[in-house]
Design a protein around this motif. Structure first.
Motif, mmCIF file in Angstrom:
data_model
loop_
_atom_site.group_PDB
_atom_site.id
_atom_site.type_symbol
_atom_site.label_atom_id
_atom_site.label_comp_id
_atom_site.label_asym_id
_atom_site.label_seq_id
_atom_site.Cartn_x
_atom_site.Cartn_y
_atom_site.Cartn_z
ATOM 1 N N ASP A 196 26.199 4.221 -101.277
ATOM 2 C CA ASP A 196 26.258 5.461 -100.498
ATOM 3 C C ASP A 196 25.425 6.548 -101.164
ATOM 4 O O ASP A 196 24.658 7.267 -100.504
ATOM 5 N N ALA A 197 25.562 6.666 -102.483
ATOM 6 C CA ALA A 197 24.816 7.690 -103.217
ATOM 7 C C ALA A 197 23.321 7.420 -103.173
ATOM 8 O O ALA A 197 22.509 8.322 -102.927
ATOM 9 N N GLN A 198 22.931 6.176 -103.395
ATOM 10 C CA GLN A 198 21.518 5.825 -103.425
ATOM 11 C C GLN A 198 20.873 6.009 -102.058
ATOM 12 O O GLN A 198 19.746 6.528 -101.943
ATOM 13 N N THR A 199 21.569 5.598 -101.009
ATOM 14 C CA THR A 199 21.025 5.747 -99.655
ATOM 15 C C THR A 199 20.821 7.213 -99.316
ATOM 16 O O THR A 199 19.794 7.607 -98.741
ATOM 17 N N GLU A 200 21.790 8.056 -99.695
ATOM 18 C CA GLU A 200 21.662 9.480 -99.383
ATOM 19 C C GLU A 200 20.565 10.140 -100.214
ATOM 20 O O GLU A 200 19.846 11.011 -99.717
ATOM 21 N N VAL A 201 20.387 9.714 -101.459
ATOM 22 C CA VAL A 201 19.283 10.247 -102.277
ATOM 23 C C VAL A 201 17.947 9.925 -101.617
ATOM 24 O O VAL A 201 17.042 10.769 -101.560
ATOM 25 N N LYS A 202 17.804 8.719 -101.076
ATOM 26 C CA LYS A 202 16.563 8.376 -100.374
ATOM 27 C C LYS A 202 16.367 9.269 -99.156
ATOM 28 O O LYS A 202 15.241 9.690 -98.845
ATOM 29 N N ARG A 203 17.460 9.571 -98.445
ATOM 30 C CA ARG A 203 17.351 10.477 -97.279
ATOM 31 C C ARG A 203 16.941 11.869 -97.728
ATOM 32 O O ARG A 203 16.171 12.557 -97.042
ATOM 33 N N ILE A 204 17.456 12.298 -98.867
ATOM 34 C CA ILE A 204 17.088 13.614 -99.389
ATOM 35 C C ILE A 204 15.587 13.672 -99.665
ATOM 36 O O ILE A 204 14.909 14.656 -99.322
ATOM 37 N N PHE A 205 15.043 12.616 -100.253
ATOM 38 C CA PHE A 205 13.599 12.580 -100.507
ATOM 39 C C PHE A 205 12.797 12.571 -99.216
ATOM 40 O O PHE A 205 11.660 13.046 -99.176
ATOM 41 N N ALA A 206 13.357 12.006 -98.162
ATOM 42 C CA ALA A 206 12.649 11.925 -96.879
ATOM 43 C C ALA A 206 12.851 13.157 -96.005
ATOM 44 O O ALA A 206 12.288 13.238 -94.911
ATOM 45 N N ASP A 207 13.636 14.114 -96.455
ATOM 46 C CA ASP A 207 13.949 15.314 -95.669
ATOM 47 C C ASP A 207 12.789 16.303 -95.771
ATOM 48 O O ASP A 207 12.673 17.066 -96.735
ATOM 49 N N GLY A 208 11.938 16.297 -94.763
ATOM 50 C CA GLY A 208 10.752 17.158 -94.778
ATOM 51 C C GLY A 208 11.089 18.632 -94.816
ATOM 52 O O GLY A 208 10.406 19.417 -95.483
ATOM 53 N N ALA A 209 12.139 19.019 -94.097
ATOM 54 C CA ALA A 209 12.513 20.432 -94.068
ATOM 55 C C ALA A 209 12.972 20.909 -95.445
ATOM 56 O O ALA A 209 12.610 22.006 -95.883
ATOM 57 N N LEU A 210 13.754 20.068 -96.131
ATOM 58 C CA LEU A 210 14.180 20.430 -97.481
ATOM 59 C C LEU A 210 12.980 20.509 -98.408
ATOM 60 O O LEU A 210 12.870 21.442 -99.221
ATOM 61 N N ARG A 211 12.085 19.554 -98.284
ATOM 62 C CA ARG A 211 10.896 19.556 -99.128
ATOM 63 C C ARG A 211 10.087 20.843 -98.927
ATOM 64 O O ARG A 211 9.584 21.427 -99.893
ATOM 65 N N GLU A 212 9.963 21.283 -97.687
ATOM 66 C CA GLU A 212 9.203 22.509 -97.414
ATOM 67 C C GLU A 212 9.902 23.731 -97.979
ATOM 68 O O GLU A 212 9.253 24.630 -98.536
ATOM 69 N N ARG A 213 11.232 23.776 -97.857
ATOM 70 C CA ARG A 213 11.968 24.932 -98.396
ATOM 71 C C ARG A 213 11.831 24.991 -99.918
ATOM 72 O O ARG A 213 11.627 26.068 -100.491
ATOM 73 N N LEU A 214 11.922 23.848 -100.559
ATOM 74 C CA LEU A 214 11.776 23.835 -102.010
ATOM 75 C C LEU A 214 10.344 24.147 -102.430
ATOM 76 O O LEU A 214 10.114 24.792 -103.460
ATOM 77 N N ALA A 215 9.381 23.694 -101.628
ATOM 78 C CA ALA A 215 7.978 23.982 -101.949
ATOM 79 C C ALA A 215 7.716 25.481 -101.967
ATOM 80 O O ALA A 215 6.896 25.975 -102.764
ATOM 81 N N ARG A 216 8.399 26.218 -101.100
ATOM 82 C CA ARG A 216 8.240 27.679 -101.094
ATOM 83 C C ARG A 216 8.769 28.297 -102.389
ATOM 84 O O ARG A 216 8.373 29.402 -102.762
ATOM 85 N N GLU A 217 9.650 27.551 -103.056
ATOM 86 C CA GLU A 217 10.157 27.989 -104.356
ATOM 87 C C GLU A 217 9.357 27.361 -105.503
ATOM 88 O O GLU A 217 9.732 27.467 -106.670
ATOM 89 N N ASN A 218 8.263 26.691 -105.145
ATOM 90 C CA ASN A 218 7.401 26.006 -106.108
ATOM 91 C C ASN A 218 8.140 24.876 -106.834
ATOM 92 O O ASN A 218 7.943 24.638 -108.026
ATOM 93 N N VAL A 219 8.992 24.156 -106.071
ATOM 94 C CA VAL A 219 9.786 23.054 -106.622
ATOM 95 C C VAL A 219 9.467 21.777 -105.859
ATOM 96 O O VAL A 219 9.377 21.781 -104.627
#
Length: 494
Positions: A196-219
């Motif tokens: 469950d944890a591993q599958t959700e971590v993969k989803r987190i990496f695939a979350d484009g919206a999260l990636r964009e929000r973090l990119a605005r924070e230079n992360v």
């Protein structure tokens, strides 16, 4: 000229190894691989000469060839020094007619240290001049979490968030994570199992919206799991090193075949052995040892991967896994580097929970891989028999592999069992396997009793946990992991 990496599922994106290490996972959800690992590999005699550090420089220099020789040398020097309590780093020890490769002499007493003392060094070099901050997000079944926390603690510009299944790791494993020091670390239990944890971590990496929000924070997000190629390739070194150690004492002659038996759940440890074979190490057989969660044993036997089965909580918790991520990389190489086939199999696994490989691929699998399993009863018996017969103490994961290896007829080929953790990480289960009552004893009482009975000594870092303050007690549902990562990134990398 550098060799580029791409996804196991397509060739749409080509990246350097430095970029692959920073990104962790490909944009399409696949894992980063490079074509033709054999091309340009160092000669076997080169890889068998010198020290562990010499071999590490050659292996890493080949597989991560956009790092300069000086960069690799600096990473190796920082990763493999006094933080390991054996000058051999991963010593091979005779145990009866076989050899045990002790991979647990690093700071967290588990094989993950070999890679996770290296990955922060590789990531540090890869980030130079980048300017971005990195949030490491990792799922663990017990050992990866502590090794990642230890490796990345207080590394500038980097934060670490580790998720583990609540109640499904050993007491010592839990305390190793919950007491972790460092201003840039976070640890959180999840209501579920490792898959469950591993599958959700993969989803987190695939979350484009999260990636964009973090990119605005230079992360940028990255991983310390073995889905990250920078976590995988350092493990290749100890296969060459084991062979060199056996050759040095006359247990084999360079060029002779060798067998390895590997206790595995997520498949990264044994896949590193396959990389070594592709690079020219004369590996005859890689034996995959499973516990009661025997999805890999069934796959190697039948060619059908089916995660639709009961999940068993065992005394070898780091192997309590039903979705073995690194198997995807093996499918890529065995299929003749067919990204379309891999993508279709992974889609079927995600949608239906199973897949079956073509007959030709299964035949190629059987050319190198064999398998076996050990339930908890067999694991306990192997711990007891190994101590009584050889006066050698093994943890439950190593015992799974030893049980499987002992069941295979010896034919004169050198055989090595990979030992993935100190027995003191699982002292209650080891003590019980030796026939002693552990009722009412906590992990440290079991540790002390085990030391008294066997005359062996617990690693200092494990003994010190008894006085370490607990810092982390968060527990969240799987659906809340995404939000936890975003909040933690902002807090730790502010």
């Amino acid at each position: 000229m550098s060799t580029f990496y791409h996804s196991t599922r397509s060739r749409n994106e080509s990246v350097t190894s430095k970029q692959a290490i920073l990104e962790g996972i490909a944009a399409d959800g696949g894992l980063f691989v490079r074509d033709d690992i054999a091309s340009g590999a160092p000669a076997l005699d080169e890889l068998l000469s010198g020290t562990y550090q010499d071999r590490a420089r050659l292996v890493l220099g080949h597989l991560l060839d956009d790092f300069s020789a000086d960069e690799i040398a600096g990473c190796v020097s920082a990763a493999y020094g006094e933080n390991f309590d054996s000058p051999a780093v991963t010593p091979a020890v005779r145990c009866g007619d076989e050899w045990v490769l002790e991979l647990w002499h690093g700071p967290t007493s588990a094989f993950k240290d070999v890679a996770l003392q290296m990955l922060p060094q590789l990531m540090r070099v890869a980030r130079e001049g980048d300017g971005r901050r990195v949030m490491i997000v990792t799922a663990t079944s017990g050992d990866t979490g502590k090794a990642a926390l230890e490796g990345f603690a207080d590394v500038a510009g980097t934060g670490v968030t580790v998720f583990y299944p609540d109640g499904k790791v050993s007491d010592v494993q839990h305390l190793q994570m919950a007491t972790q020091r460092g201003a840039n670390v976070a640890v959180c239990a999840i209501r579920g199992n490792f898959d469950d944890a591993q599958t959700e971590v993969k989803r987190i990496f695939a979350d484009g919206a999260l990636r964009e929000r973090l990119a605005r924070e230079n992360v940028v997000l990255s991983s310390a799991n073995s889905i990250n190629v920078g976590r995988l390739v350092p493990q290749v070194t100890y296969y060459f090193d084991a062979y060199a150690q056996l050759a040095a004492v006359g247990a084999l002659t360079p060029g002779d075949p060798i067998d390895f038996c590997v206790p595995t759940g997520n498949f990264g440890d044994v896949l590193a052995g396959y990389y070594a074979k592709l690079m020219g190490l004369p590996v005859r057989t890689l034996v995959v040892a499973s516990n009661a969660n025997d999805v890999l044993t069934d796959f190697i036997t039948t060619g059908t991967y089916d995660r639709r089965r009961p999940f068993h909580k065992t005394i070898s918790p780091s192997m309590d896994i039903l979705v073995s991520s690194n198997l995807e990389r093996l499918l890529f190489y065995l299929s003749g580097e067919d990204t379309e086939l891999v993508a279709s199999l992974m889609a079927q696994l995600a949608e239906e929970g199973h897949y079956a490989v073509p007959a030709g691929l299964l035949d190629r699998l059987h050319e190198t891989f064999a398998c076996g399993r050990a339930d908890d009863e067999a694991t306990r018996e192997t711990i007891r028999a190994t101590w009584e017969g050889e006066h050698y103490l093994v943890d439950p994961h190593t015992a799974v592999a030893k049980h499987v290896l002992d069941a295979r007829p010896a034919d004169g080929v050198a055989r090595v069992c990979l030992s993935t953790a100190s027995p003191y990480k699982f002292s209650a289960d080891v003590l019980a396997a030796l026939g002693h009552d552990v009722a009412g004893l906590d992990g440290f009482a079991c540790m002390d009793r085990l030391s008294e009975l066997t005359g062996t000594t617990a690693p200092a870092a494990l003994s010190a946990l008894r006085s370490a303050p607990v810092r982390f007690s968060d527990v969240v549902g799987v659906a809340d992991m995404n939000g936890y990562v975003e909040r933690t990134a902002k807090e730790l990398l502010a």
